[in-house]
Design a protein around this motif. Structure first.
Motif, mmCIF file in Angstrom:
data_model
loop_
_atom_site.group_PDB
_atom_site.id
_atom_site.type_symbol
_atom_site.label_atom_id
_atom_site.label_comp_id
_atom_site.label_asym_id
_atom_site.label_seq_id
_atom_site.Cartn_x
_atom_site.Cartn_y
_atom_site.Cartn_z
ATOM 1 N N HIS A 194 29.354 -28.778 -1.575
ATOM 2 C CA HIS A 194 30.217 -27.735 -0.670
ATOM 3 C C HIS A 194 30.195 -26.754 -0.894
ATOM 4 C CE1 HIS A 194 31.829 -30.877 -3.278
ATOM 5 N NE2 HIS A 194 32.827 -30.510 -3.504
ATOM 6 N N THR A 195 30.002 -25.972 0.229
ATOM 7 C CA THR A 195 30.411 -24.436 -0.173
ATOM 8 C C THR A 195 31.510 -24.089 -0.228
ATOM 9 O OG1 THR A 195 31.209 -24.144 2.467
ATOM 10 C CG2 THR A 195 29.337 -23.864 2.889
ATOM 11 N N ASN A 212 35.039 -23.050 1.674
ATOM 12 C CA ASN A 212 35.224 -24.503 1.987
ATOM 13 C C ASN A 212 36.242 -25.112 1.327
ATOM 14 O OD1 ASN A 212 35.239 -23.848 4.583
ATOM 15 N ND2 ASN A 212 33.021 -25.077 4.638
ATOM 16 N N ARG A 213 35.111 -25.175 -0.046
ATOM 17 C CA ARG A 213 35.547 -26.140 -1.308
ATOM 18 C C ARG A 213 36.981 -25.699 -2.107
ATOM 19 N NH1 ARG A 213 34.195 -25.136 -6.950
ATOM 20 N NH2 ARG A 213 32.726 -23.612 -6.686
ATOM 21 N N SER A 218 27.423 -20.687 -2.953
ATOM 22 C CA SER A 218 27.291 -22.518 -3.348
ATOM 23 C C SER A 218 26.721 -22.630 -4.755
ATOM 24 C CB SER A 218 26.533 -23.080 -2.220
ATOM 25 O OG SER A 218 27.587 -23.190 -1.337
ATOM 26 N N ASN A 227 30.753 -31.456 3.131
ATOM 27 C CA ASN A 227 32.266 -31.242 3.425
ATOM 28 C C ASN A 227 33.297 -32.237 3.278
ATOM 29 O OD1 ASN A 227 32.273 -28.231 1.541
ATOM 30 N ND2 ASN A 227 31.137 -27.474 3.514
ATOM 31 N N THR A 228 33.133 -32.385 4.713
ATOM 32 C CA THR A 228 33.510 -33.942 5.169
ATOM 33 C C THR A 228 33.694 -35.052 4.640
ATOM 34 O OG1 THR A 228 31.877 -34.484 6.074
ATOM 35 C CG2 THR A 228 33.838 -32.722 7.474
#
Length: 606
Positions: free
Chosen positions: A5-6, A9-10, A142, A312-313
């Protein structure tokens, strides 16, 4: 897996998944809850001043010198590659949101327990074909520039734990260490071997594939990655990272771990149970790919975006998108040496490896697991922390593929029965008091990998009809038992301590969330439990760093030098040292009230 996950976002998810963090120096406060006087009271005990000299409950001078009470790694400079130096230690902060701090408790307290929490070591095979470093094209963080040195860094942490002669507040030597998950990174057999050897002692060669050479992204010739051995003007050198000739050869050299001199226990995390922490471990194609002889170093931007989106989701538990990306770009894969040691670890194999006498180390046999756990491949258990102190280790992972956590109904029921068996007085789900005179009362410490905000009710992809239970449900259960002192966990890569109050004060407890040892700030915790003999108990939390010098010598490629470099590189992650993260660096280390603390809670009465 680095880059699943980037980091933007993480980190946003990890930092925001609880409640909003108060300003610097302010105590944590949930909605409708009063702030701790740690922020409001100007007196020495409230501002965190450590008594001088500090006197543990035993009356002996505290054996300082190896904790962040004395010194911490600090960044120097303001731009480019920022070096580390030794800075002042962090103070002790008294947290009295759940119980009042008695004025004479220091004079009469009795030590109950002392132990160490390690978490999120992420011991990594960085040459694995299933790693997705190419996601860095969508977000620089990442991929970790320091990850090739995870073994050297972890060995240095073991050395630091071995150097702790006694807790600063009790004088007691740590009785055990608990590793609260993400012990390994890619769910590989070879990584598990490295982790168990790290903890129990022995020689580790952190290399797979070609026996005498490195075959990963750092000599790929792609400017997307830091090439420490080459003059390539890659994107990390453009932001100041140095050229270090011999780095990759040093990174795959054997290193010897002394092993922990104290018993240690193991709790599973999502990276222990799942490749990359969120991929499908049962997919035959992925199982073959991870041990095979082809590795992809870059993919088109559209594939980067598509894969990052589902990772991510968490909406692709069968890893279909990753398989499509790898298959679609197979023509661009590079040949590497296949290695069967990279095979994924089944739950049974994971348990068997812990039970292997070769990895007994300082004990106990199985490190929490027994032969009985093999029957249902269960990874939760109880263990004695100290006299009248019980430890409960939970398994919060989704085994079918997801980075979030939860409990199934079987384990939640087991947890409730276990708590009841060690509490002569508690409350049922409707709030009615229950008397249980046959129980053996004990203070309870709960351990897990996931922290409460990262536990959801998402269905398990392998058993969609089976209900899952989230962090709120676990908190509600623990609040029913007055003898629960704390829930200790990791996963977030952030230092954060949260009170879980209850209208009946004796039913309140603390949640202690500790940062990782792979990312900034590379911390572990020393914890000490004491009885204040005034109706309260205190849990002291003290952060520790590895034994490596704070300032790295770029010409020192010994095991010690690599451990220092491991820390310094982690402090220079994209978006951290350059100030672009908008306070993420400070949030990951935690506020003063999340670091070195005294956490007061009402003592239970049977």
């Amino acid at each position: 897996m680095a880059g699943l996950h980037t980091p933007t976002n993480r980190r946003r998810f990890l930092l925001s998944s609880g409640a909003a963090v108060a300003g610097a120096g302010a105590a944590w406060a949930l909605p409708g809850q009063r702030r701790s006087s740690a922020a409001a009271d100007p007196g020495p005990a409230r501002t965190g001043s450590v008594p001088s000299p500090a006197r543990p409950a035993s009356g002996r001078p505290a054996p300082y010198g190896v904790t962040t009470l004395e010194t911490t790694a600090r960044l120097t400079g303001t731009s480019g590659y920022r070096r580390l130096a030794s800075g002042p230690g962090w103070p002790l902060v008294v947290r009295d949101e759940l119980a009042s701090a008695g004025p004479r408790r220091q004079d009469r307290r009795t030590p109950l327990a002392c132990f160490v929490q390690l978490t999120d070591l992420h011991v990594a095979d960085v040459q694995s074909p299933l790693r997705t470093e190419f996601l860095r094209a969508g977000s620089p963080g990442s991929w970790r520039v320091q990850e090739a040195l995870s073994v050297a860094g972890a060995v240095s942490l073991v050395e630091q734990v071995n150097a702790i002669r006694g807790g600063p507040h009790t004088g007691r030597a740590p009785a055990f260490a608990m590793s609260t998950g993400d012990n390994i990174d890619n769910h590989e057999t070879v990584e598990l071997e490295w982790f168990l050897t790290l903890m129990s002692g022995g020689r580790i060669t952190p290399n797979t594939g070609a026996p005498t050479s490195y075959e990963g992204v750092q000599n790929s010739g792609l400017p997307l990655y830091w090439h420490p051995d080459a003059g390539l003007r890659d994107q990390d050198k453009r932001r100041g990272l140095p050229e270090i000739p011999g780095f990759l050869d040093a990174a795959i050299r054997p290193v010897t771990s002394p092993g922990l001199r104290i018993p240690w226990y193991s709790t599973p995390g999502n990276h222990d149970d799942l490749p990359g922490g969120c991929l499908n471990p049962a997919d035959p194609w992925l199982c073959d790919y991870i041990a095979g002889g082809r590795k992809i170093f870059s993919v088109p931007d559209a594939d980067v975006a598509a894969l990052a989106r589902v990772l991510n989701t968490g909406d692709d538990p069968k890893s279909a998108v990753l398989k499509e990306v790898l298959q679609r770009n197979s023509a661009g894969a590079r040949s590497v040496v296949a290695d069967e040691r990279r095979r994924m670890v089944t739950p049974r194999a994971y348990l068997r490896a812990h039970l292997d006498p070769v990895h007994a180390g300082a004990g106990p046999a199985g490190h929490g697991y027994t032969e009985n756990h093999l029957d249902g491949e269960r990874m939760y258990y109880t263990f004695p922390v100290a006299e009248n102190v019980l430890g409960i280790s939970l398994d919060t992972t989704y085994r079918s593929g997801h980075f979030e956590g939860s409990l199934d109904s079987e384990q939640l029921g087991w947890l409730e029965r276990t708590l009841a068996a060690h509490s002569s007085r508690y409350f049922d789900a409707d709030g009615r008091p229950v008397r249980n005179p046959g129980a053996a009362d004990a203070h309870v410490l709960v351990f897990s990998h996931h922290h409460s905000p990262s536990m959801t009710r998402r269905p398990d992809a392998a058993r969609t009809d089976a209900p899952r239970h989230d962090g709120a449900e676990v908190i509600a259960l623990l609040n029913r038992f007055p003898n629960v002192v704390a829930w200790i966990n990791g996963h977030s890569h952030v230092n954060r301590i949260t009170p879980h109050p209850h209208p009946t004060p004796a039913r309140s407890f603390w949640e202690v969330n500790t940062a990782s040892h792979v990312d900034y700030p590379q911390h572990a915790r020393l914890l000490e439990l004491v009885d204040n003999h005034d109706g309260t108990v205190s849990l002291f939390t003290t952060l520790i760093e590895s034994a490596a010098p704070h300032r790295a010598d770029l010409g020192d490629l010994s095991a010690v030098g690599l451990a220092s470099l491991y820390r310094e590189l982690s402090y220079n992650a994209p978006g951290l040292a350059d100030g672009m993260a908008g306070g993420v660096l400070e949030e990951m280390a935690g506020r003063p009230a999340d670091r070195n603390t005294e956490l007061l809670v009402r003592g239970f009465r049977g």
